[in-house]
Write an enzyme that holds these catalytic residues in place. Structure first.
Site, PDB file in Angstrom:
ATOM      1  N   ASP A  13      48.359   7.292   1.534  1.00 36.16           N
ATOM      2  CA  ASP A  13      49.011   7.146   0.228  1.00 36.16           C
ATOM      3  C   ASP A  13      47.919   7.076  -0.837  1.00 36.16           C
ATOM      4  O   ASP A  13      47.478   8.099  -1.360  1.00 36.16           O
ATOM      5  CB  ASP A  13      49.903   5.909   0.274  1.00 36.16           C
ATOM      6  CG  ASP A  13      50.663   5.676  -1.016  1.00 36.16           C
ATOM      7  OD1 ASP A  13      50.506   6.479  -1.950  1.00 36.16           O
ATOM      8  OD2 ASP A  13      51.423   4.701  -1.102  1.00 36.16           O
ATOM      9  N   LYS A  50      50.694  11.951   1.088  1.00 31.14           N
ATOM     10  CA  LYS A  50      51.410  12.037  -0.194  1.00 31.14           C
ATOM     11  C   LYS A  50      50.621  12.947  -1.125  1.00 31.14           C
ATOM     12  O   LYS A  50      49.474  12.669  -1.454  1.00 31.14           O
ATOM     13  CB  LYS A  50      51.618  10.646  -0.794  1.00 31.14           C
ATOM     14  CG  LYS A  50      52.683   9.862  -0.058  1.00 31.14           C
ATOM     15  CD  LYS A  50      53.100   8.602  -0.788  1.00 31.14           C
ATOM     16  CE  LYS A  50      54.063   7.782   0.060  1.00 31.14           C
ATOM     17  NZ  LYS A  50      54.301   6.427  -0.460  1.00 31.14           N
ATOM     18  N   GLU A  98      46.717   7.844  11.865  1.00 30.58           N
ATOM     19  CA  GLU A  98      47.355   6.999  10.846  1.00 30.58           C
ATOM     20  C   GLU A  98      48.749   7.529  10.539  1.00 30.58           C
ATOM     21  O   GLU A  98      49.005   8.729  10.639  1.00 30.58           O
ATOM     22  CB  GLU A  98      46.500   7.005   9.572  1.00 30.58           C
ATOM     23  CG  GLU A  98      46.818   5.840   8.676  1.00 30.58           C
ATOM     24  CD  GLU A  98      45.945   5.747   7.414  1.00 30.58           C
ATOM     25  OE1 GLU A  98      46.205   4.856   6.619  1.00 30.58           O
ATOM     26  OE2 GLU A  98      45.030   6.564   7.240  1.00 30.58           O
ATOM     27  N   ASP A  99      49.637   6.633  10.129  1.00 32.05           N
ATOM     28  CA  ASP A  99      50.996   7.056   9.784  1.00 32.05           C
ATOM     29  C   ASP A  99      51.035   7.841   8.483  1.00 32.05           C
ATOM     30  O   ASP A  99      51.632   8.901   8.391  1.00 32.05           O
ATOM     31  CB  ASP A  99      51.938   5.841   9.703  1.00 32.05           C
ATOM     32  CG  ASP A  99      51.433   4.730   8.788  1.00 32.05           C
ATOM     33  OD1 ASP A  99      50.298   4.830   8.257  1.00 32.05           O
ATOM     34  OD2 ASP A  99      52.168   3.744   8.588  1.00 32.05           O
ATOM     35  N   GLY A 102      51.850   0.874  11.567  1.00 35.99           N
ATOM     36  CA  GLY A 102      52.599   2.081  11.213  1.00 35.99           C
ATOM     37  C   GLY A 102      52.357   3.273  12.121  1.00 35.99           C
ATOM     38  O   GLY A 102      53.227   4.107  12.291  1.00 35.99           O
ATOM     39  N   PHE A 157      58.747   6.450  -1.400  1.00 37.34           N
ATOM     40  CA  PHE A 157      58.487   5.449  -0.379  1.00 37.34           C
ATOM     41  C   PHE A 157      59.357   5.772   0.825  1.00 37.34           C
ATOM     42  O   PHE A 157      60.573   5.942   0.702  1.00 37.34           O
ATOM     43  CB  PHE A 157      58.798   4.042  -0.884  1.00 37.34           C
ATOM     44  CG  PHE A 157      58.228   2.982   0.016  1.00 37.34           C
ATOM     45  CD1 PHE A 157      56.900   2.587  -0.113  1.00 37.34           C
ATOM     46  CD2 PHE A 157      59.001   2.406   1.015  1.00 37.34           C
ATOM     47  CE1 PHE A 157      56.358   1.639   0.746  1.00 37.34           C
ATOM     48  CE2 PHE A 157      58.458   1.459   1.885  1.00 37.34           C
ATOM     49  CZ  PHE A 157      57.139   1.077   1.736  1.00 37.34           C
ATOM     50  N   VAL A 158      58.714   5.887   1.973  1.00 37.38           N
ATOM     51  CA  VAL A 158      59.451   6.292   3.175  1.00 37.38           C
ATOM     52  C   VAL A 158      59.400   5.217   4.255  1.00 37.38           C
ATOM     53  O   VAL A 158      58.453   4.415   4.314  1.00 37.38           O
ATOM     54  CB  VAL A 158      58.911   7.631   3.747  1.00 37.38           C
ATOM     55  CG1 VAL A 158      59.326   8.806   2.881  1.00 37.38           C
ATOM     56  CG2 VAL A 158      57.399   7.601   3.907  1.00 37.38           C
ATOM     57  N   ARG A 199      61.044   0.156  11.012  1.00 31.87           N
ATOM     58  CA  ARG A 199      60.034   0.910  11.784  1.00 31.87           C
ATOM     59  C   ARG A 199      60.678   1.708  12.897  1.00 31.87           C
ATOM     60  O   ARG A 199      60.213   2.782  13.250  1.00 31.87           O
ATOM     61  CB  ARG A 199      59.002  -0.041  12.401  1.00 31.87           C
ATOM     62  CG  ARG A 199      58.063  -0.698  11.398  1.00 31.87           C
ATOM     63  CD  ARG A 199      56.890  -1.336  12.137  1.00 31.87           C
ATOM     64  NE  ARG A 199      56.166  -2.301  11.311  1.00 31.87           N
ATOM     65  CZ  ARG A 199      55.211  -1.991  10.454  1.00 31.87           C
ATOM     66  NH1 ARG A 199      54.871  -0.736  10.273  1.00 31.87           N
ATOM     67  NH2 ARG A 199      54.601  -2.922   9.756  1.00 31.87           N
TER      68      ARG A 199
HETATM   69  P1  IMP Z   1      47.047   3.576   1.453  1.00 27.95           P
HETATM   70  O1  IMP Z   1      45.964   2.582   1.733  1.00 27.95           O
HETATM   71  O2  IMP Z   1      47.640   3.397   0.075  1.00 27.95           O
HETATM   72  O3  IMP Z   1      46.670   4.999   1.731  1.00 27.95           O
HETATM   73  O4  IMP Z   1      48.248   3.213   2.381  1.00 27.95           O
HETATM   74  C1  IMP Z   1      48.161   3.273   3.732  1.00 27.95           C
HETATM   75  C2  IMP Z   1      49.125   2.333   4.405  1.00 27.95           C
HETATM   76  O5  IMP Z   1      50.126   1.838   3.513  1.00 27.95           O
HETATM   77  C3  IMP Z   1      49.865   3.110   5.440  1.00 27.95           C
HETATM   78  O6  IMP Z   1      49.157   3.072   6.659  1.00 27.95           O
HETATM   79  C4  IMP Z   1      51.213   2.433   5.472  1.00 27.95           C
HETATM   80  O7  IMP Z   1      51.203   1.378   6.378  1.00 27.95           O
HETATM   81  C5  IMP Z   1      51.412   1.910   4.062  1.00 27.95           C
HETATM   82  N1  IMP Z   1      52.228   2.846   3.262  1.00 27.95           N
HETATM   83  C6  IMP Z   1      51.812   3.710   2.305  1.00 27.95           C
HETATM   84  N2  IMP Z   1      52.840   4.419   1.806  1.00 27.95           N
HETATM   85  C7  IMP Z   1      53.945   4.001   2.486  1.00 27.95           C
HETATM   86  C8  IMP Z   1      55.334   4.384   2.452  1.00 27.95           C
HETATM   87  O8  IMP Z   1      55.811   5.272   1.718  1.00 27.95           O
HETATM   88  N3  IMP Z   1      56.146   3.694   3.310  1.00 27.95           N
HETATM   89  C9  IMP Z   1      55.709   2.731   4.160  1.00 27.95           C
HETATM   90  N4  IMP Z   1      54.424   2.368   4.230  1.00 27.95           N
HETATM   91  C10 IMP Z   1      53.549   2.993   3.393  1.00 27.95           C
END
Ligand code: IMP
Length: 190
Positions: free
Chosen positions: A113, A141, A109-110, A55, A162-163, A175
């Site tokens: 969440d 978020k 990081e992208d 991402g 969700f984006v 992507r």
């Molecule tokens: P986390 O571990 O829940 O913080 O999520 C991190 C990873 O989940 C990110 O690096 C993304 O690859 C993916 N992710 C989380 N939210 C989204 C979203 O809204 N769209 C797409 N990918 C997401």
């Protein structure tokens, strides 16, 4: 935050893409600002930018070009999502050979969440004894009120949707959209 409906509904599978959240212009302007801020903060150093794949790829490419310093680029791959749901397990790849001991490391990081991916990678990087470790996330978020690590650089705080686009995917698709859009998995596919 300005939100416009996408006027290009035929692009990819845009029936399920409900609106553009951040257009190219806003993204690039913010990325340039972040790059300038990072260059000021790390002046006189040669930081290692660790891009979290997949991402973070588009963001990292643009961000590093906006950092006027001699950066080194490294990649780590993480996977935790299937569709729009976190699996709760984070798999990291390519971290074993990463030599960052004594270096100033900026993790890119992208999106943050749940923060699970971040916890996992943060510990793995810290264990490799960097001189310093900081995080730059394009998106954050806002639902996540408490997170375990300070995010030093944040591109945009967004609502809990969700984006996709600019590196972010839904099941490996979207992507390469140039903007960030809100995606509804239950919406009609084009
Ligand atoms: P986390 O571990 O829940 O913080 O999520 C991190 C990873 O989940 C990110 O690096 C993304 O690859 C993916 N992710 C989380 N939210 C989204 C979203 O809204 N769209 C797409 N990918 C997401």
């Amino acid at each position: 935050m300005t939100e416009t409906r996408t006027d290009n509904r035929s692009r990819h599978e845009s029936g399920r893409i409900t609106r553009v959240l951040l257009d190219e212009e806003r993204l690039h302007a913010r990325v340039r600002e972040l790059g300038a801020e990072i260059a000021r903060d790390y002046a006189g150093r040669d930081p290692v930018v660790v891009c979290l794949l997949k991402g973070g790829i588009y963001f990292t490419v643009d961000l590093t070009r906006a950092i006027d310093l001699p950066v080194t680029l490294e990649f780590v791959r993480a996977r935790s999502y299937v569709g729009t749901d976190s699996t709760g397990r984070v798999e990291l790849a390519w971290i074993d050979g990463l030599d960052i001991a004594g270096r100033h490391v900026l993790l890119v990081e992208d999106i943050v969440d749940t923060g699970l991916t971040l916890i996992e990678i943060w510990h793995a990087l810290e264990a490799r004894s960097p001189a310093s470790l900081a995080l730059c996330a394009l998106l954050y978020k806002e639902k996540l009120l408490a997170h375990p690590f300070p995010i030093r650089y944040i591109g945009f705080a967004i609502e809990d949707v969700f984006v996709v686009g600019y590196g972010l995917d839904y099941d490996e698709r979207f992507r390469n959209l140039p903007h960030i859009a809100v995606f509804q998995p239950d919406g009609p596919s084009a």
